[in-house]
Design a protein around this motif. Structure first.
Motif, PDB file in Angstrom:
ATOM      1  N   ASN A  48       0.818  -1.214   0.000  1.00  0.00           N
ATOM      2  CA  ASN A  48       0.000   0.000   0.000  1.00  0.00           C
ATOM      3  C   ASN A  48       0.854   1.268   0.000  1.00  0.00           C
ATOM      4  N   THR A  49       1.985   1.199   0.704  1.00  0.00           N
ATOM      5  CA  THR A  49       2.833   2.380   0.854  1.00  0.00           C
ATOM      6  C   THR A  49       3.521   2.802  -0.440  1.00  0.00           C
ATOM      7  N   ASN A  50       3.455   1.990  -1.482  1.00  0.00           N
ATOM      8  CA  ASN A  50       4.118   2.356  -2.739  1.00  0.00           C
ATOM      9  C   ASN A  50       3.493   3.586  -3.393  1.00  0.00           C
ATOM     10  N   CYS A  51       2.268   3.930  -2.982  1.00  0.00           N
ATOM     11  CA  CYS A  51       1.657   5.146  -3.520  1.00  0.00           C
ATOM     12  C   CYS A  51       2.410   6.395  -3.063  1.00  0.00           C
ATOM     13  N   ILE A  52       3.267   6.250  -2.054  1.00  0.00           N
ATOM     14  CA  ILE A  52       4.065   7.397  -1.615  1.00  0.00           C
ATOM     15  C   ILE A  52       5.077   7.786  -2.692  1.00  0.00           C
ATOM     16  N   LEU A  53       5.271   6.935  -3.689  1.00  0.00           N
ATOM     17  CA  LEU A  53       6.136   7.282  -4.810  1.00  0.00           C
ATOM     18  C   LEU A  53       5.669   8.570  -5.483  1.00  0.00           C
ATOM     19  N   HIS A  54       4.341   8.760  -5.577  1.00  0.00           N
ATOM     20  CA  HIS A  54       3.870  10.032  -6.139  1.00  0.00           C
ATOM     21  C   HIS A  54       3.559  11.052  -5.039  1.00  0.00           C
ATOM     22  N   GLY A  55       3.204  10.583  -3.859  1.00  0.00           N
ATOM     23  CA  GLY A  55       2.923  11.507  -2.762  1.00  0.00           C
ATOM     24  C   GLY A  55       4.152  12.294  -2.335  1.00  0.00           C
ATOM     25  N   ALA A  56       5.316  11.632  -2.355  1.00  0.00           N
ATOM     26  CA  ALA A  56       6.550  12.303  -1.970  1.00  0.00           C
ATOM     27  C   ALA A  56       6.934  13.385  -2.984  1.00  0.00           C
ATOM     28  N   ILE A  57       6.627  13.140  -4.266  1.00  0.00           N
ATOM     29  CA  ILE A  57       6.884  14.172  -5.280  1.00  0.00           C
ATOM     30  C   ILE A  57       5.951  15.354  -5.061  1.00  0.00           C
ATOM     31  N   SER A  58       4.697  15.061  -4.736  1.00  0.00           N
ATOM     32  CA  SER A  58       3.707  16.125  -4.543  1.00  0.00           C
ATOM     33  C   SER A  58       4.064  17.025  -3.371  1.00  0.00           C
ATOM     34  N   ILE A  59       4.441  16.437  -2.242  1.00  0.00           N
ATOM     35  CA  ILE A  59       4.774  17.269  -1.081  1.00  0.00           C
ATOM     36  C   ILE A  59       6.055  18.060  -1.345  1.00  0.00           C
ATOM     37  N   SER A  60       6.955  17.486  -2.161  1.00  0.00           N
ATOM     38  CA  SER A  60       8.160  18.225  -2.550  1.00  0.00           C
ATOM     39  C   SER A  60       7.789  19.425  -3.406  1.00  0.00           C
ATOM     40  N   GLY A  61       6.814  19.234  -4.315  1.00  0.00           N
ATOM     41  CA  GLY A  61       6.351  20.336  -5.145  1.00  0.00           C
ATOM     42  C   GLY A  61       5.713  21.439  -4.328  1.00  0.00           C
ATOM     43  N   ILE A  62       4.904  21.054  -3.340  1.00  0.00           N
ATOM     44  CA  ILE A  62       4.270  22.050  -2.462  1.00  0.00           C
ATOM     45  C   ILE A  62       5.326  22.807  -1.667  1.00  0.00           C
ATOM     46  N   ALA A  63       6.359  22.086  -1.218  1.00  0.00           N
ATOM     47  CA  ALA A  63       7.447  22.733  -0.479  1.00  0.00           C
ATOM     48  C   ALA A  63       8.176  23.743  -1.372  1.00  0.00           C
ATOM     49  N   CYS A  64       8.343  23.403  -2.640  1.00  0.00           N
ATOM     50  CA  CYS A  64       8.994  24.329  -3.581  1.00  0.00           C
ATOM     51  C   CYS A  64       8.139  25.574  -3.801  1.00  0.00           C
ATOM     52  N   ILE A  65       6.826  25.387  -3.903  1.00  0.00           N
ATOM     53  CA  ILE A  65       5.921  26.531  -4.069  1.00  0.00           C
ATOM     54  C   ILE A  65       5.956  27.423  -2.832  1.00  0.00           C
ATOM     55  N   THR A  66       5.952  26.802  -1.658  1.00  0.00           N
ATOM     56  CA  THR A  66       5.930  27.548  -0.400  1.00  0.00           C
ATOM     57  C   THR A  66       7.195  28.368  -0.202  1.00  0.00           C
ATOM     58  N   THR A  67       8.340  27.771  -0.512  1.00  0.00           N
ATOM     59  CA  THR A  67       9.623  28.451  -0.291  1.00  0.00           C
ATOM     60  C   THR A  67       9.996  29.394  -1.431  1.00  0.00           C
ATOM     61  N   LYS A  68       9.419  29.169  -2.608  1.00  0.00           N
ATOM     62  CA  LYS A  68       9.688  29.998  -3.795  1.00  0.00           C
ATOM     63  C   LYS A  68      11.172  30.006  -4.180  1.00  0.00           C
ATOM     64  N   VAL A  69      11.813  28.847  -4.042  1.00  0.00           N
ATOM     65  CA  VAL A  69      13.241  28.778  -4.363  1.00  0.00           C
ATOM     66  C   VAL A  69      13.485  28.263  -5.780  1.00  0.00           C
ATOM     67  N   LEU A  70      12.442  27.774  -6.450  1.00  0.00           N
ATOM     68  CA  LEU A  70      12.600  27.240  -7.793  1.00  0.00           C
ATOM     69  C   LEU A  70      11.741  28.004  -8.787  1.00  0.00           C
ATOM     70  N   ASP A  71      12.199  28.003 -10.016  1.00  0.00           N
ATOM     71  CA  ASP A  71      11.467  28.663 -11.090  1.00  0.00           C
ATOM     72  C   ASP A  71      10.137  27.957 -11.342  1.00  0.00           C
ATOM     73  N   GLU A  72       9.141  28.714 -11.794  1.00  0.00           N
ATOM     74  CA  GLU A  72       7.802  28.170 -12.043  1.00  0.00           C
ATOM     75  C   GLU A  72       7.824  27.029 -13.040  1.00  0.00           C
ATOM     76  N   ARG A  73       8.701  27.101 -14.040  1.00  0.00           N
ATOM     77  CA  ARG A  73       8.786  26.037 -15.044  1.00  0.00           C
ATOM     78  C   ARG A  73       9.289  24.736 -14.443  1.00  0.00           C
TER      79      ARG A  73
END
Length: 378
Positions: A234-259
């Motif tokens: 069941n935990t293998n779905c974290i393969l995409h969940g971990a990417i998503s939370i990383s994306g949210i962290a990037c949006i929150t910190t604004k350290v990466l370009d929008e592209r």
């Protein structure tokens, strides 16, 4: 600062409700001699991101900054406090090492403690701003827990690389990434200014752990023989969940370009589709082999990771800016239909949880009757 009388009264009511719920759950654990599993905080993680992410994005600030959001948040906080009590009891009873530390892979589940505490710190800060000092203290304590956790994980990765245990690698390894990015979200929510170097370092650590964890998981399924209905975790779905939370962290910190953030979202979407196709295939095969009751209508704490990852991807999708027509069309479909899928999964998991609690109570009652010299036919 003068706090309005109505706010003081409502705050007192929520505190009383929190205490009642927490004490009730703690008494249930104590009376039935229940020690929660290492990854049980996944429940807190799932409910937290559903409330503060998916539902808030869909229904809006007005709806979930009122009584509904506070009631859901209070319930989640009560789970968190009672789970902490249960974990503390394992220390006093001398069972901590046996239950939470001994197995190198299970050890990764401690990441749910970090991520669960992060979401609770955010909940307290946003839903109960008058408790802001509590959130600040939690942030520092949680950062310490995270540091200890990463040390344990580094040791576990070493053990995995030198033993046959790597053949059991699954999505639980990715809690290293989830916990790290949760610290990013918590600290940037609570404090106005986080040094850029700290945000970049934490994000990089999270991405590095993702690459290492994904390597172990993919290698397991490529090099070993496996059956999807029994060997897919069941935990293998974290393969995409971990990417998503990383994306949210990037949006929150604004350290990466929008592209770059758009690329991360496309990666999350791609992995989401791939993993969930396997999940659907697994669902069909489990029903054929075990039937509906034993195939899917069984409770496992790891199932909460699915709700967490779905809600995390939904939240990431709601926050990202997309200009390409096709991607924008996909985003609208996800935001329109995704919330109902999340709510359906949440309701189903809640019902399974209630059934599990009821069955646990029955078994505990039967055990006590047996210990007292009285038995009843089953």
């Amino acid at each position: 600062m003068n706090i309005p009388y109505k706010v003081m009264v409502m705050t007192l009511i929520y505190i009383i409700l929190l205490c009642i719920l927490s004490i009730s759950i703690v008494l249930f654990f104590s009376f039935n001699k229940i020690y929660i599993k290492t990854s049980a905080m996944a429940v807190v993680m799932a409910l937290g991101i559903v409330t503060e992410g998916a539902l808030l994005s869909f229904f809006g600030m007005h709806f979930f900054r009122g009584i509904y959001g506070k009631l859901l948040s209070t319930f989640n906080l009560s789970l968190w406090t009672s789970f902490i009590f249960s974990l503390s009891m394992t220390c006093f009873k001398g069972k901590f090492k046996e239950l939470h530390y001994s197995h190198p892979i299970n050890r990764f589940g401690i990441g749910t403690w970090v991520a669960g505490t992060s979401i609770c710190g955010i909940i307290i800060y946003k839903e109960f701003p008058q408790w802001g000092a509590v959130s600040e203290v939690l942030t520092f304590l949680n950062a310490g827990l995270w540091a200890v956790y990463l040390g344990l994980c580094m040791r576990s990765f070493y053990v995995l690389s030198h033993s046959s245990l790597k053949e059991n690698s699954n999505g639980i390894l990715l809690l290293t990434t989830v916990s790290t990015q949760s610290i990013v979200l918590l600290s940037n929510t609570i404090f106005a200014e986080i040094p850029l170097i700290i945000n970049k370092t934490l994000l990089m650590i999270g991405f590095c752990f993702y690459m290492v964890s994904a390597f172990y998981i993919i290698k397991r399924y490529i090099t070993s023989s496996w059956i999807v209905e029994t060997d897919w975790n069941n935990t293998n779905c974290i393969l995409h969940g971990a990417i998503s939370i990383s994306g949210i962290a990037c949006i929150t910190t604004k350290v990466l370009d929008e592209r770059i953030i758009q690329f991360i979202w496309i990666a999350a979407l791609t992995v989401f589709i791939l993993i969930e196709c396997i999940e659907l295939w697994r669902l069909i095969l489990r029903i054929k082999r075990f039937g509906i009751n034993k195939g899917i209508l069984i409770y496992d704490v790891t199932q909460w990771s699915r709700i967490f990852t779905f809600a995390m991807f939904y939240t990431f999708t709601s926050l990202i800016s997309i200009h390409a027509a096709i991607l924008s069309f996909l985003k609208n479909i996800i935001l329109s239909a995704g919330i109902w899928i999340i709510l359906f999964l949440l309701i189903m998991e809640a019902l399974l949880s209630i059934q599990f609690v009821f069955n646990t109570y029955k078994k505990s009652a039967g055990r006590r009757q047996t210990e007292n010299g009285v038995t009843f036919p089953s």
